[in-house]
Design an enzyme around this catalytic site. Structure first.
Site, PDB file in Angstrom:
ATOM      1  N   HIS A  78       5.062  21.706  -5.644  1.00  0.00           N
ATOM      2  CA  HIS A  78       5.326  22.439  -4.409  1.00  0.00           C
ATOM      3  C   HIS A  78       5.706  21.479  -3.293  1.00  0.00           C
ATOM      4  O   HIS A  78       5.429  20.279  -3.354  1.00  0.00           O
ATOM      5  CB  HIS A  78       4.099  23.257  -3.983  1.00  0.00           C
ATOM      6  CG  HIS A  78       2.913  22.424  -3.606  1.00  0.00           C
ATOM      7  ND1 HIS A  78       2.135  21.767  -4.538  1.00  0.00           N
ATOM      8  CD2 HIS A  78       2.379  22.118  -2.393  1.00  0.00           C
ATOM      9  CE1 HIS A  78       1.166  21.105  -3.925  1.00  0.00           C
ATOM     10  NE2 HIS A  78       1.298  21.300  -2.615  1.00  0.00           N
TER      11      HIS A  78
ATOM     12  N   ASP B 111       4.887  21.344   0.812  1.00  0.00           N
ATOM     13  CA  ASP B 111       3.821  21.936   1.612  1.00  0.00           C
ATOM     14  C   ASP B 111       4.327  23.032   2.550  1.00  0.00           C
ATOM     15  O   ASP B 111       5.271  22.849   3.318  1.00  0.00           O
ATOM     16  CB  ASP B 111       3.121  20.860   2.442  1.00  0.00           C
ATOM     17  CG  ASP B 111       2.195  19.989   1.612  1.00  0.00           C
ATOM     18  OD1 ASP B 111       1.723  20.462   0.558  1.00  0.00           O
ATOM     19  OD2 ASP B 111       1.939  18.839   2.017  1.00  0.00           O
TER      20      ASP B 111
ATOM     21  N   HIS C 239       5.512  17.684  -4.687  1.00  0.00           N
ATOM     22  CA  HIS C 239       4.407  16.911  -5.235  1.00  0.00           C
ATOM     23  C   HIS C 239       3.438  17.840  -5.951  1.00  0.00           C
ATOM     24  O   HIS C 239       3.485  19.059  -5.791  1.00  0.00           O
ATOM     25  CB  HIS C 239       3.678  16.123  -4.143  1.00  0.00           C
ATOM     26  CG  HIS C 239       3.066  16.987  -3.087  1.00  0.00           C
ATOM     27  ND1 HIS C 239       3.798  17.541  -2.053  1.00  0.00           N
ATOM     28  CD2 HIS C 239       1.784  17.412  -2.891  1.00  0.00           C
ATOM     29  CE1 HIS C 239       3.013  18.246  -1.268  1.00  0.00           C
ATOM     30  NE2 HIS C 239       1.774  18.201  -1.766  1.00  0.00           N
TER      31      HIS C 239
ATOM     32  N   ARG D 198      -6.034  15.576   4.619  1.00  0.00           N
ATOM     33  CA  ARG D 198      -4.611  15.648   4.932  1.00  0.00           C
ATOM     34  C   ARG D 198      -4.386  16.040   6.380  1.00  0.00           C
ATOM     35  O   ARG D 198      -5.039  16.952   6.902  1.00  0.00           O
ATOM     36  CB  ARG D 198      -3.920  16.674   4.021  1.00  0.00           C
ATOM     37  CG  ARG D 198      -2.389  16.633   4.111  1.00  0.00           C
ATOM     38  CD  ARG D 198      -1.776  17.706   3.250  1.00  0.00           C
ATOM     39  NE  ARG D 198      -1.752  19.002   3.933  1.00  0.00           N
ATOM     40  CZ  ARG D 198      -1.471  20.159   3.326  1.00  0.00           C
ATOM     41  NH1 ARG D 198      -1.230  20.184   2.030  1.00  0.00           N
ATOM     42  NH2 ARG D 198      -1.467  21.287   4.013  1.00  0.00           N
TER      43      ARG D 198
END
Length: 297
Positions: A100, A102, A256, A271
């Site tokens: 995907h 983000d 990723h 994150r």
């Protein structure tokens, strides 16, 4: 703080098409502007950059560094308002073990993500990135022409992280209820033009629901065909985490996924993300929100 200067910074490629290790930089909110620009340049050139030994970082320092790259933004459903640090944990499906980009279910999805390793399993738990610019470049001219005209609906209304047998089903269910507490749908061009490098990148990944104007079956065939070019091994880099590592990726030119091969071990990373711009396709058409529409907010 020891300032990072250009003559201290080295950038070493990890794989042929994507990924580089940056050394000579101690990430912080008061990093020298020339070092910040060097990080940006490496990010645009290599799509994902890695920093070892950043054990001094806290959530506050990570967020301060994030501000040097742009405006921090929280996750639209998982973060509470004003919260910018998102824990990526193994307990609640945060492994994100499907390919995907983000948050592509909103129009202006993040420009970049900064991921810091906090608690890493003794084995497994790597993350893999793919270069969506070289994936487009390797398409035949006929496929490029087809992809240039495609648009896709991205949504958060289904599970992209996947339920592994060792996850707590009830905890995972609660996570998904929060993740899709507001349903978003956005129509994006399948090929976007990178606003800095000018490269054409394939905008696909696990949030794609269907292609506009195609049946669900034909959509799946075409998406799988193009997605297969993104995730060819030659187009990827795999990173084995150590605690204190930081990865920064250009979310406009990569996909990723985590590798869920660490059983029931604990895996925690934090994150932060940088607010992005609305993609524009080869034909100059921008992405548009489908659900909720701007007037609904």
């Amino acid at each position: 703080m020891t300032a990072s200067t250009l003559d201290q910074i080295t950038v070493t490629k990890v794989a042929g098409r994507i990924g580089a290790v940056v050394e000579g930089v101690r990430l912080s909110g008061d990093l020298d502007p020339s070092a910040v620009q060097a990080v940006r340049d490496a990010l645009h050139a290599h799509k994902v950059v890695f920093f070892r030994g950043q054990d001094h970082l806290t959530d506050e320092i990570q967020l301060a560094f994030t501000r040097l790259l742009g405006t921090p933004i929280g996750h639209p459903t998982v973060n509470t308002e004003g919260q910018y640090v998102l824990p990526i944990t193994s307990e609640y499906g945060g492994a994100a073990d499907q390919w995907h980009t983000d948050v592509t279910f909103v129009p202006a999805y993040p420009l970049a993500s900064i991921l810091r390793a906090i608690d890493i399993p003794s084995h497994g738990g790597d993350t893999v990135w793919a270069n969506t610019a070289t994936a487009y470049d390797e398409l035949s001219p006929a496929l490029q022409e087809l992809a240039n005209g495609l648009r896709a609906i991205h949504t958060n209304a289904y599970d992209y992280a996947g339920l592994s047998p060792d996850k707590d089903p009830e905890a995972f269910k609660r996570y998904l209820e929060v993740f899709a507490s507001t349903v978003y749908e956005t129509e994006h061009p399948v090929v976007r033009v990178h606003p800095v490098t000018g490269e054409r990148t394939l905008l696909l990944g696990g949030f794609v629901q269907r292609l506009v104007g195609y049946s669900r079956e034909d959509s799946r065939l075409l998406v799988d065909l193009l997605q297969g070019h993104v995730t060819r091994l030659e187009n990827t880099v795999r990173w084995s985490w150590r605690e204190g590592d930081v990865a920064i990726w250009d979310n406009r030119a990569t996909q990723h996924r985590a590798v869920s091969d660490f059983g029931g071990a604990r895996r925690v990373l934090h994150r932060t993300t940088v607010d992005g711009d609305v993609p524009v396709g080869v034909d100059g058409r921008a992405s548009v929100a489908v659900k909720p529409r701007p007037a609904d907010n």
